[in-house]
Design a protein around this motif. Sequence first.
Motif, PDB file in Angstrom:
ATOM      1  N   PRO A 141       0.803  -1.240   0.000  1.00 51.52           N
ATOM      2  CA  PRO A 141       0.000   0.000   0.000  1.00 51.52           C
ATOM      3  C   PRO A 141       0.830   1.281   0.000  1.00 51.52           C
ATOM      4  O   PRO A 141       0.477   2.257  -0.661  1.00 51.52           O
ATOM      5  CB  PRO A 141      -0.825  -0.129   1.291  1.00 51.52           C
ATOM      6  N   TYR A 142       1.949   1.280   0.719  1.00 56.08           N
ATOM      7  CA  TYR A 142       2.774   2.497   0.793  1.00 56.08           C
ATOM      8  C   TYR A 142       3.382   2.807  -0.573  1.00 56.08           C
ATOM      9  O   TYR A 142       3.363   3.959  -1.023  1.00 56.08           O
ATOM     10  CB  TYR A 142       3.872   2.313   1.834  1.00 56.08           C
ATOM     11  N   GLN A 144       2.264   1.850  -3.470  1.00 59.42           N
ATOM     12  CA  GLN A 144       1.192   2.214  -4.378  1.00 59.42           C
ATOM     13  C   GLN A 144       0.729   3.649  -4.132  1.00 59.42           C
ATOM     14  O   GLN A 144       0.482   4.407  -5.075  1.00 59.42           O
ATOM     15  CB  GLN A 144       0.022   1.239  -4.232  1.00 59.42           C
ATOM     16  N   ASP A 145       0.619   4.021  -2.861  1.00 65.46           N
ATOM     17  CA  ASP A 145       0.192   5.377  -2.524  1.00 65.46           C
ATOM     18  C   ASP A 145       1.216   6.406  -3.001  1.00 65.46           C
ATOM     19  O   ASP A 145       0.860   7.466  -3.521  1.00 65.46           O
ATOM     20  CB  ASP A 145      -0.013   5.505  -1.012  1.00 65.46           C
ATOM     21  N   LYS A 146       2.485   6.097  -2.849  1.00 68.51           N
ATOM     22  CA  LYS A 146       3.549   7.030  -3.237  1.00 68.51           C
ATOM     23  C   LYS A 146       3.898   6.928  -4.721  1.00 68.51           C
ATOM     24  O   LYS A 146       4.695   7.726  -5.227  1.00 68.51           O
ATOM     25  CB  LYS A 146       4.812   6.761  -2.411  1.00 68.51           C
ATOM     26  N   GLN A 147       3.322   5.932  -5.423  1.00 64.56           N
ATOM     27  CA  GLN A 147       3.527   5.752  -6.865  1.00 64.56           C
ATOM     28  C   GLN A 147       5.011   5.532  -7.204  1.00 64.56           C
ATOM     29  O   GLN A 147       5.566   6.137  -8.118  1.00 64.56           O
ATOM     30  CB  GLN A 147       2.962   6.951  -7.641  1.00 64.56           C
ATOM     31  N   THR A 180       1.840  -1.033   6.502  1.00 62.04           N
ATOM     32  CA  THR A 180       0.891  -0.865   5.400  1.00 62.04           C
ATOM     33  C   THR A 180       0.105   0.429   5.492  1.00 62.04           C
ATOM     34  O   THR A 180      -0.474   0.883   4.502  1.00 62.04           O
ATOM     35  CB  THR A 180      -0.086  -2.056   5.365  1.00 62.04           C
ATOM     36  N   ASP A 181       0.049   1.054   6.682  1.00 64.59           N
ATOM     37  CA  ASP A 181      -0.634   2.340   6.844  1.00 64.59           C
ATOM     38  C   ASP A 181       0.311   3.523   6.650  1.00 64.59           C
ATOM     39  O   ASP A 181      -0.097   4.678   6.791  1.00 64.59           O
ATOM     40  CB  ASP A 181      -1.271   2.435   8.239  1.00 64.59           C
ATOM     41  N   GLY A 182       1.577   3.231   6.357  1.00 65.17           N
ATOM     42  CA  GLY A 182       2.538   4.301   6.129  1.00 65.17           C
ATOM     43  C   GLY A 182       3.236   4.803   7.369  1.00 65.17           C
ATOM     44  O   GLY A 182       3.999   5.772   7.303  1.00 65.17           O
ATOM     45  N   ALA A 323      -8.006  14.176  -4.999  1.00 67.12           N
ATOM     46  CA  ALA A 323      -6.783  13.772  -4.288  1.00 67.12           C
ATOM     47  C   ALA A 323      -5.618  14.672  -4.675  1.00 67.12           C
ATOM     48  O   ALA A 323      -4.793  15.041  -3.831  1.00 67.12           O
ATOM     49  CB  ALA A 323      -6.459  12.309  -4.600  1.00 67.12           C
ATOM     50  N   ASP A 336       5.133  14.384  -3.085  1.00 67.94           N
ATOM     51  CA  ASP A 336       3.811  15.015  -3.126  1.00 67.94           C
ATOM     52  C   ASP A 336       3.659  15.831  -4.413  1.00 67.94           C
ATOM     53  O   ASP A 336       2.603  15.823  -5.058  1.00 67.94           O
ATOM     54  CB  ASP A 336       3.616  15.936  -1.917  1.00 67.94           C
ATOM     55  N   ARG A 339       3.084  13.518  -7.423  1.00 66.19           N
ATOM     56  CA  ARG A 339       1.733  12.949  -7.455  1.00 66.19           C
ATOM     57  C   ARG A 339       0.670  14.011  -7.732  1.00 66.19           C
ATOM     58  O   ARG A 339      -0.400  13.701  -8.255  1.00 66.19           O
ATOM     59  CB  ARG A 339       1.441  12.250  -6.134  1.00 66.19           C
TER      60      ARG A 339
END
Length: 677
Positions: A141-142, A144-147, A180-182, A323, A336, A339
């Motif tokens: 998840p981290y 994926q969130d940060k791409q 997984t929550d960063g 987002a 940031d 993204r």
Amino acid sequence: MAVPDIDYEDVRRQIYGFMRSIPFPPIENKPIELDGKKHRFKIDGDKHSETSGEYKFYTDGVPAGYALSYRSGECINWSYQFPQSGDFKLSKKQLREFHQQALAQRKERAAKIEQEQKEHSAEAEKIFNLAQPVTKSTQHPYLQDKQITGFNAHIDSNNNLLIPIRDIDGHFLTIQTIDTDGHKKFFYGAPIRGGFCKFDAVDTDTDIDTPILICEGYATARSIHEVTTGVFMVVAAMNCHNLIKVAHDFRTQYPVRKIFILADNDSETEKKTGKNPGIDAAKEAVNSGFADWYIAPEFKMPRKPFDDETQEEYQKAIHVTQAQIQLIRTGTDWNDFLRAYGKEFTADTLEDKFRYGLMSKRERELASKVKIINAQDLTKKEFMPLKWAVDGLLPAGLAILGGQPKVGKSILALNLALSITIGGVALGKIKVKQGSVLYLALEDPERRLQGRITNTNISGVDSSDDLSRLDIVTQIPRQHEGGLDFINWWLDAHQDARLVIIDTLQKFRKLLSGRNDRYSEDYDALSDIKKLADKHDVTILVIHHLKKGLDPTDWVNNYSGSMGISGTADTLLQMARARTHDGGILHRTGRDVEEKDFGLKLDGFCWILSDNPEEFTQPKWKREILDYVREHGETTPIQLSKDFDISLDLAQKDMQRLFSEGLLRKVRRGVYDMKNT
């Protein structure tokens, strides 16, 4: 006198009092450890498992220690205060004994800590090696969130990312765990100072000619390495407090290489504390000579939403998701930024900033004075639509309204002010949006103003209307003596402001000194007012007089003073009206508006916009003929000669002249009609 024994209960009381008094006290009720080791604690603003406070206290020798906040970067030292009784005071010899004792114990403790840290580092390395390397197909998840991809990272059995951290000599120091929550944490007990995670350049042959890029977090470093296609060596110092040490070590290792800091921009922290830890650390690295330049991301919204635009329409128009909007509003680092704005824009932005960083000091000074934009980029740039105080008539910016004395300039200005105040109809024709108005009526007494307001017959305005949005000023210091400061303050306090009226310029501007040329003084006076209009994106309408000798060929030349007056304004307006006539003409030209004439008709204390401006600008004989043709339709010179009791030859010449001026059209031979029918 003998040195009294230290009361360690008093030491503990002093330390607890100290921790309660610091600007970032612990927000959890936990015991304070006095073991000479670093301990973290929660402070205001920490979320989840964050612990941004740190303390260390030792009690050997003279008890001392410190507390610091990683949020603000503030560090406060503490030392034990001996209770004073009578004339008791430690001698220099006694203080020396305390310091020698403390030094010996400190060395012993340091050796012990170093050994413990080595053991913890070995344990961290073992955990890292037992975990599985992250591959391109690894789903986390981290990441994926940060791409980003998890290059150099491992993943353990609990699906935690493990980031390896080494020092400049390649020794393994510790790991950073990202769940997984960063949420992030370092391996307890292992050292972090001087540690980093590094991504080498893909082509090591050209690597020596490119700058080394140092940033804070793993995700930032990885995204920079990817977006620059591996051209640079990119280093993650893991946090801003470690950044200076890492920059120092790389400067020592690579003395001739350029080093750029890709800093975090902690703007929200700066708003709260006045300090920007990310940029402050980067500046310190540059000022210390450990880095050559720093680059911080700047987050700007493409444009504001239109007044009548829904959130969905706004997002679609500027091509971003909700987002992305949130990232633009709250972003701090280059990940940031990537993204929020995309890889292509980020790569272009970094390329420009790297080019600037590679310049010499002299070249930077020159570049800072030049603003350049590529024509292709300009065609893609989105701008806010032109804002209007009165749609189609008076746009935002500095506007100058000129006219001869008593022609009706102040009445026109008051009409516009009242219409905007109530959100009514301006000049009897144009629906305006409601907003606050500031009217500097510097030539009219309150009695006259009251009479004009109460006797007005403006469409939509009556005695029951709430006029509280209109503030009228009859006395104010000149612009350079506090007048502009007042207008700026008023605009800050009235976010719905749409119009400011200065009536007149001569009563408000800085008086001419006679020492400089007239153009420069006029330009400077108006420029200061224009800057205020641009800053607040509001219309400032300045009333001004005309010269005595008017130029019949170009009305723009008729403003009193030099061409600095007309040259500064965004919009120029000028009223013309015969003294005994109730009709007039309002000329308009400007930078962002079409050149146009508006017909006006005065009805008591109200100007009404006319659909036929030529009726107020033409000589009487022209107006009479145009009115006749407008009423009767197709007209011949014979008809005109009979009804006007003039010769046929004169009627033919008059109608031919109106045709040649474009006021009439020829339907067929000998027959004329209005141009717009």
